[in-house]
Design an enzyme around this catalytic site. Structure first.
Site, mmCIF file in Angstrom:
data_model
loop_
_atom_site.group_PDB
_atom_site.id
_atom_site.type_symbol
_atom_site.label_atom_id
_atom_site.label_comp_id
_atom_site.label_asym_id
_atom_site.label_seq_id
_atom_site.Cartn_x
_atom_site.Cartn_y
_atom_site.Cartn_z
ATOM 1 N N SER A 137 0.863 -1.177 0.000
ATOM 2 C CA SER A 137 0.000 0.000 0.000
ATOM 3 C C SER A 137 0.900 1.228 0.000
ATOM 4 C CB SER A 137 -0.876 -0.022 1.256
ATOM 5 O OG SER A 137 -1.572 1.194 1.407
ATOM 6 N N LYS A 163 -1.076 -1.035 -4.486
ATOM 7 C CA LYS A 163 -2.247 -0.205 -4.143
ATOM 8 C C LYS A 163 -1.779 1.231 -3.967
ATOM 9 C CE LYS A 163 -4.536 0.078 0.363
ATOM 10 N NZ LYS A 163 -5.117 -0.771 1.430
ATOM 11 N N LYS A 165 -2.717 5.060 -2.825
ATOM 12 C CA LYS A 165 -3.660 5.897 -2.097
ATOM 13 C C LYS A 165 -4.031 7.061 -3.002
ATOM 14 C CE LYS A 165 -3.753 3.891 2.000
ATOM 15 N NZ LYS A 165 -5.003 3.422 2.652
ATOM 16 N N ASP A 190 -6.980 3.129 -3.189
ATOM 17 C CA ASP A 190 -7.690 3.211 -1.903
ATOM 18 C C ASP A 190 -7.949 4.684 -1.599
ATOM 19 O OD1 ASP A 190 -8.739 2.954 0.628
ATOM 20 O OD2 ASP A 190 -6.996 1.928 1.497
ATOM 21 N N GLU A 215 -10.873 0.682 -3.539
ATOM 22 C CA GLU A 215 -11.131 0.444 -2.113
ATOM 23 C C GLU A 215 -11.768 1.663 -1.449
ATOM 24 O OE1 GLU A 215 -7.654 -1.146 -0.207
ATOM 25 O OE2 GLU A 215 -8.394 -0.753 1.821
ATOM 26 N N ASP A 240 -13.592 -1.459 3.080
ATOM 27 C CA ASP A 240 -12.673 -1.538 4.216
ATOM 28 C C ASP A 240 -13.391 -0.921 5.420
ATOM 29 O OD1 ASP A 240 -10.676 -1.013 6.129
ATOM 30 O OD2 ASP A 240 -9.222 -0.195 4.741
ATOM 31 N N LYS A 264 -9.710 -6.565 8.313
ATOM 32 C CA LYS A 264 -8.698 -6.184 9.312
ATOM 33 C C LYS A 264 -9.204 -6.706 10.654
ATOM 34 C CE LYS A 264 -7.163 -2.034 6.869
ATOM 35 N NZ LYS A 264 -7.350 -0.581 6.739
ATOM 36 N N GLY A 292 -3.955 -4.078 6.354
ATOM 37 C CA GLY A 292 -2.955 -3.782 7.376
ATOM 38 C C GLY A 292 -3.192 -2.392 7.926
HETATM 39 O O1 OSB Z 1 -6.997 1.998 4.434
HETATM 40 O O2 OSB Z 1 -5.918 0.209 4.292
HETATM 41 C C1 OSB Z 1 -6.030 1.326 4.771
HETATM 42 C C2 OSB Z 1 -2.966 2.179 6.880
HETATM 43 C C3 OSB Z 1 -3.555 2.838 7.936
HETATM 44 C C4 OSB Z 1 -4.912 3.056 7.924
HETATM 45 C C5 OSB Z 1 -5.692 2.585 6.851
HETATM 46 C C6 OSB Z 1 -5.109 1.885 5.814
HETATM 47 C C7 OSB Z 1 -3.712 1.720 5.808
HETATM 48 C C8 OSB Z 1 -2.988 1.085 4.709
HETATM 49 C C9 OSB Z 1 -1.605 0.544 5.023
HETATM 50 O O3 OSB Z 1 -3.385 1.048 3.582
HETATM 51 C C10 OSB Z 1 -1.538 -0.932 4.969
HETATM 52 C C11 OSB Z 1 -0.252 -1.443 5.595
HETATM 53 O O4 OSB Z 1 0.778 -1.394 4.911
HETATM 54 O O5 OSB Z 1 -0.266 -1.882 6.760
HETATM 55 MG MG MG Z 2 -8.163 0.815 3.107
#
Ligand code: OSB
Ligand code: MG
Length: 371
Positions: A137, A163, A165, A190, A215, A240, A264, A292
């Site tokens: 991510s 992924k 952001k 995402d 996402e 999510d 999660k 994560g």
């Molecule tokens: O939306 O998936 C998410 C991290 C913190 C809060 C929300 C998200 C995330 C990540 C990071 O996308 C995922 C990771 O590398 O742990």
């Molecule tokens: Mg997410």
């Protein structure tokens, strides 16, 4: 039966190696409560996934989780004996919400319970693999060129899904730049709830890039508008933030608010509920993957064990620990090989705490003895 002789709560801050920007903010470190349960000579450990100071992902922050843990949840279980994680979760269930706070106790007990049975957590959860496919991510970068560079680095490391952001005003630009350079990688975005139905044009534009899914584009507590958006575009939506339980998952999939679910453990209140989300999604033929929250080796190990269940058929976010940390709090290195994260071997979550590292990053410790 395992009697909880004592519970320890530590506040830990780990400095991140990179600046992680999302639609809701920027993180440069990760702050969490680490719970250790003691029973006889055994321990079980887990970490919270609540937000640092501001509730920007969901409602819970470290401070709210710690308040509920201290005032409500820990006093209900410390000194008591439990024979299964479900039994412990049953004691916490009457209290509304606060799933991240409940999860850290439920997860620590799973670890303790698995160690008492000398079994890996994955085996008790019903996992079927000894390695799980992982993606990465990537936070918002300052330019399209920087985005392509960071993607190239992670593609070279073997990650099976990239992924990106995104946020309003920074979506089609980075995606089209990455797609032009990497026509066939497994690519997703995402939005962390930053858009509304008024942005349909943007999603129609994103439809052109062959994304595996988009996402959480819409509100963190919505499924109805997601269903409308899903009906209007080709690309699958992945939920999510919107999914806090198996019941939420059932309703979302029934309404066709998405076709994929990011699980999660902390967000849904623990491993047992995560497994129920996994099962209900399988019943709808909806693939899931393990998300994560920038966890340390402790939370990451929990995630890897969960992700060995069969319907985790898309690469998850449990990337290599060395990507996040100069130094982790576990002794075992959790590193991917060719996009596969091996299951940490041994009883429980399969990792042990590096006490020196943990002490170095600990800001406060509180012990809760049996009454
Ligand atoms: O939306 O998936 C998410 C991290 C913190 C809060 C929300 C998200 C995330 C990540 C990071 O996308 C995922 C990771 O590398 O742990
Ligand atoms: Mg997410």
């Amino acid at each position: 039966m395992l009697t909880l002789d004592r519970i320890e709560l530590r506040l830990v801050r780990l400095p991140l190696k990179f600046r992680f920007e999302t639609s809701f903010g920027v993180a440069t470190s990760r702050y969490f409560a680490l719970i250790t349960m003691f029973s006889g000579g055994l321990t079980g450990v887990a970490e919270t996934v609540s937000d640092d100071i501001f509730p920007l992902y969901r409602e819970e922050t470290v401070a709210t989780s710690v308040a509920i843990l201290k005032d409500v949840l820990i006093p209900r279980i410390v000194g008591k004996a439990f024979s299964t994680p479900e039994q412990l979760a049953g004691v916490l269930a009457p209290f509304r919400g606060n799933r991240m706070a409940k999860a850290v106790l439920e997860m620590a007990f799973w670890d303790l319970w698995a160690r008492s049975l000398n079994a890996p957590l994955s085996q008790l959860l019903g996992g079927t693999r000894d390695a799980v496919p992982v993606g990465v991510s990537l936070g918002i970068q300052p330019s399209a060129e920087a985005t392509v560079d960071v993607v190239a680095r992670h593609v070279a490391q073997g990650y099976k899904r990239i992924k990106l952001k995104i946020k309003p005003g920074w979506d089609v630009t980075p995606v089209s730049a990455v797609r032009a350079r990497f026509p066939s990688i497994n690519l997703t975005v995402d939005a962390n709830s930053a858009y509304t139905l008024a942005d349909l044009k943007t999603f129609r534009a994103l439809d052109e890039f062959g994304l595996d899914y988009i996402e959480q584009p819409l509100a963190y507590d919505d499924i109805v508008d997601h269903a409308r958006l899903q009906a209007g575009i080709q690309t699958a939506l992945c939920l999510d933030e919107s999914i806090l339980s198996a019941r939420d998952a059932r309703k979302a999939l029934e309404l066709r608010a998405g076709r994929v679910i990011n699980i999660k453990v902390g967000r849904v209140g623990g491993h047992a509920e995560a497994r129920r989300v996994h099962d209900v999604s399988a019943a709808f033929d909806a693939p899931v993957w393990c998300g994560g929250m920038l966890e340390s080796g402790v939370g990451r190990a929990h995630n890897i064990h969960l992700a060995t269940l069969p319907n985790f058929s898309k690469p998850g976010d449990t990337s290599s620990a060395s990507r996040y940390w100069e130094q982790d709090i576990t002794n075992e290195a959790l590193e991917t090989r060719d996009g596969l994260m091996p299951l940490p071997a041994g009883p429980g979550i399969g990792v042990t705490i590096n006490k020196t590292a943990l002490d170095k990053f600990t800001e406060a410790v509180e012990a809760f003895p049996a009454p």
